[in-house]
Design a protein around this motif. Sequence first.
Motif, mmCIF file in Angstrom:
data_model
loop_
_atom_site.group_PDB
_atom_site.id
_atom_site.type_symbol
_atom_site.label_atom_id
_atom_site.label_comp_id
_atom_site.label_asym_id
_atom_site.label_seq_id
_atom_site.Cartn_x
_atom_site.Cartn_y
_atom_site.Cartn_z
ATOM 1 N N THR A 1 0.629 -1.454 0.036
ATOM 2 C CA THR A 1 0.459 0.244 0.128
ATOM 3 C C THR A 1 0.963 1.258 -0.146
ATOM 4 N N ASP A 2 2.498 1.294 0.238
ATOM 5 C CA ASP A 2 3.256 2.043 0.065
ATOM 6 C C ASP A 2 3.679 2.913 -0.945
ATOM 7 N N THR A 3 2.686 2.224 -2.035
ATOM 8 C CA THR A 3 3.465 2.003 -3.597
ATOM 9 C C THR A 3 2.733 2.945 -4.548
ATOM 10 N N ASN A 4 2.975 3.477 -6.100
ATOM 11 C CA ASN A 4 2.029 4.492 -6.097
ATOM 12 C C ASN A 4 1.914 2.807 -7.413
ATOM 13 N N SER B 1 0.508 3.144 -10.530
ATOM 14 C CA SER B 1 0.707 3.607 -11.971
ATOM 15 C C SER B 1 2.316 3.053 -11.616
ATOM 16 N N ASP B 2 3.294 3.678 -11.120
ATOM 17 C CA ASP B 2 4.510 2.967 -11.582
ATOM 18 C C ASP B 2 5.135 2.010 -11.402
ATOM 19 N N ALA B 3 3.991 1.585 -10.541
ATOM 20 C CA ALA B 3 4.582 0.369 -10.454
ATOM 21 C C ALA B 3 4.306 -0.367 -11.487
ATOM 22 N N PHE B 4 3.435 -0.204 -12.282
ATOM 23 C CA PHE B 4 2.905 -0.978 -13.538
ATOM 24 C C PHE B 4 3.261 -0.811 -15.098
ATOM 25 N N LEU B 5 3.962 0.867 -14.762
ATOM 26 C CA LEU B 5 4.608 1.238 -15.718
ATOM 27 C C LEU B 5 6.277 0.402 -15.888
ATOM 28 N N ARG B 6 6.355 0.028 -14.329
ATOM 29 C CA ARG B 6 8.540 -0.384 -14.346
ATOM 30 C C ARG B 6 7.765 -2.151 -14.729
ATOM 31 N N GLN B 7 6.762 -3.023 -14.463
ATOM 32 C CA GLN B 7 6.379 -4.537 -15.232
ATOM 33 C C GLN B 7 6.169 -4.337 -16.840
ATOM 34 N N ARG B 8 5.713 -2.506 -17.291
ATOM 35 C CA ARG B 8 5.850 -2.251 -18.683
ATOM 36 C C ARG B 8 6.191 -2.819 -19.343
ATOM 37 N N ARG B 9 7.625 -2.629 -18.440
ATOM 38 C CA ARG B 9 9.674 -1.928 -19.571
ATOM 39 C C ARG B 9 10.074 -3.460 -19.522
ATOM 40 N N PHE B 10 9.414 -4.550 -18.917
ATOM 41 C CA PHE B 10 9.618 -5.760 -18.904
ATOM 42 C C PHE B 10 8.023 -6.725 -19.475
ATOM 43 N N GLU B 11 7.439 -6.063 -19.418
ATOM 44 C CA GLU B 11 6.169 -6.788 -20.159
ATOM 45 C C GLU B 11 5.237 -5.952 -20.955
#
Length: 628
Positions: free
Chosen positions: A239-242, A244-254
Motif C-alpha cells: 500500500t506504500d507504492t504508487n 501506476s508507477d509500479a505497473f509502468l515498471r512491469q510494462r518495461r519488461f512486459e
Amino acid sequence: MASQALCVCACVCITALINSVSAERSFTIDYSKDCFLKDGQYFRYVSGSVHYSRVPRFYWKDRLMKMYMGGLNAIQVYVPWNFHEPVQGMYSFEGDRDLEHFLHLANETGLLVILRPGPYICAEWEMGGLPAWLLHNPNIILRSADSEYMQAVGDWLAVLLTKMRPWLYQNGGNIISLQVENEYGSYFACDHNYMRSLRLLFRNFLGEDVVLFTTDGNRDKELACGSLQGLYSTIDFGTDTNISDAFLRQRRFEPKGPLVNSEFYTGWLDHWGDDHTTVDTQKVSKMLRDMMSMGANVNMYMFEGGTNFGYWNGADHDTRFRPVVTSYDYDAPLSEAGDPTDKLLAIRDVIKDFRDVPVGPMPPATPKMAYGFVMLQKIGNVSGLLDMLSPQGPLKSLKPLTFEEIKQYYGYVLYRTQLPRDIPDQTPLISPLNGIHDRAYVSVNGVYQGVMERDIALVINVTGREGDQLDLLVENMGRVNFGSKINDYKGILGNLILGNDVLSDWLIFPLDIDGVIANGWLQSGWRADGKEVGDVGPSFYSGTLKPNGVSRDTFIKLTGWTKGQVFINGVNVGRFWPERGPQHTLYVPASLISATLINNITVLELERAVYHRRVVFTDRPQLDNMAV
Ligand SMILES: CCCC/N=C1\SC[C@@H]2[C@H](O)[C@H](O)[C@@H](O)CN12
C-alpha cells in the motif's frame, strides 16, 4: 472387418473426446488483449496467499471455504522444499504435507491455484524453503548454477513437478500457472544461467503450454536480474507504492500481457522484539479497488497467514539477525486462527463490484475455548536428561562443530567442555567471530550463568575451578530466509575464548527433543535424577489439561515465563518469548486438543520459569499493538 471398423470408430471418438477436453481446458496469456485466457475466454484472477505448511490439515477446508466466500477465484501456494525433503533423498507428502490433498480441496471448493515451487521461496520460512543439508558443502553457492546445488534442485523438481503435472489446469487439474524461483532479482548472484536451467527443468516436466512466471520487487534492477525470456514477469508491492508507477515498471519488461501484482501486501511480518505490524484496512481496500479498476490481476499476500509451527520460522538479517515470530498472522484478512476479520469483509465488498461473489454467509470464526490454568511440574534440566535426549552419546571434537556438520538441522545442540584452569574472578567467555548461531544458554557445573546471543551478546563472564563442566545449549532460532546470508550455519561457529585460553576438547550432544517428547517420555510424573538446580536454566516442565468433553481452538499464554518451546500432546506448536514479544500467546488448533483424554503439556523453558509455574489456556491471541 466389423471389429476393425468398431476399433477405428472408437479411436476416432476417444481422440475427439481428448481434443474436445484439451480444446476446452486451456490457460494462456493473450498478448493482444493484455489478459489471461481460461478456455479461450477473458480471465482475471483475484487471489489470496495461503500456505498449507502453516495450517493444520484439519483446517485446510475451513480456510479455503472462507477464501472462496471472500470472493476469491484463486489461491497462491508456496511449496517449501525443506518441508518435503528434510533429509536428502527422503520425501514426505503425507498428513500435513499432503500437497495433492490440499490441491484437491481447493479444486472441490472452486479455487484455482497459482503454485510457487521455488525452489527458493523466501516466505519468512526457514532458509527460504531450502533444505539445510545443502550446507554440507561450505562452498556451495545457493540459488545459482552451482553444479551441486543444481543437482539437488533437479532431483527435487523431478519428484515435485512429476506430481504436479496432472494437476495442471489443461490436464484436468486446477493449477493455472507456476512461479519460477522467487524475487530472484533481489539476490546478489543475478545468475541468468541458473534461471535458464530452472526454466528448462520446469518445461521438461510440465510441457510448453503452461504459464510460467517470475515475481520481483518493482525496481528496474530487481526486474533486470529476476526476469527471463519465456517467463512472464510480474511484480509485487504494497500500500506504500504508487500503482501506476509500479505497473509502468512491469510494462518495461512486459510491454504486452496482463498486469499482475503477485504479492499485494495486506499486512506484514513480525520479528521478535519488534512491535506487531498492521496495515490499514481502508488503504488495502482502496488500493485493491484501484488495481481491479485497471483490470489488474492481484494476489493478496497473505490472505491466511497461519503459524510457524515447530522450528519453521525464518529470519531476516539486514543490520542484525532478526528471527520471525511463531505467529504468521500477518494482519491478514483471515487471522492466524482462520477468523474472518473486518479487513476480509472490506475486501469482499470491493471484489463484489467486479465479479459475482458467492451468495451466502461468511463461515464464522471457529469456536475458541479458554480451558484455564494448568500447573506444571519441573521434570528436569536438559543437562540432566542427556541419556534420554542424546541416546547415541556425544561426538568428540577439538573444536566446536556446527549443526550441519553433525547432521542435526533444527532445534538444539548441547556443547560441553571443561574449564582449563581455575578462574576465581569473573572472566569473559567470548565468541570472537560472533559465532553463536543463534543463542547459547551457558551453565557451569549445572549452575546457569546466562545467555550469549548472535549480534547482541558475544561475551558472558563466568567463574569456576579447573575441570568444572562448561555447558552451552545452543538454539537454532531459524535460518535467514532473505538476502545473501541464507547460507546460515547454526551452532558454535569457530572457537570460543575463555580469558586467554582457546577452549577445546568438546563433547557435542545432538538432541532429539521432539522425538523424545513425541514418544511421551517427558510427561508429568516422570522425574530426572533429582540433582535439579532451581528454576533457572534450560529445563523441561510438564502438566496435564484435563478433558472437558470439547475440543476447541485455544491459545496458550506463558505470562512470566521467559523463552522456549511448547509441545501439546507431543506436537511442537512453536517458540514462545514473552520477555521479548510482541507475541504473548501461541495458537493451539483444536486438532491438537483431546475432548476425552488427558492432554499433555510440555514446556522447554530456556532461561527462567515463572515462580508459580502456571500456564493458562485462553480464548484469544495476544500480539502487542493488536486489538484483541
Ligand atoms: C525489503 C525486503 C523484501 C523481501 N521480500 C518480502 S518480505 C515479505 C514477502 C515474503 O517474504 C515473500 O515470500 C517474498 O516473495 C516477498 N516478501
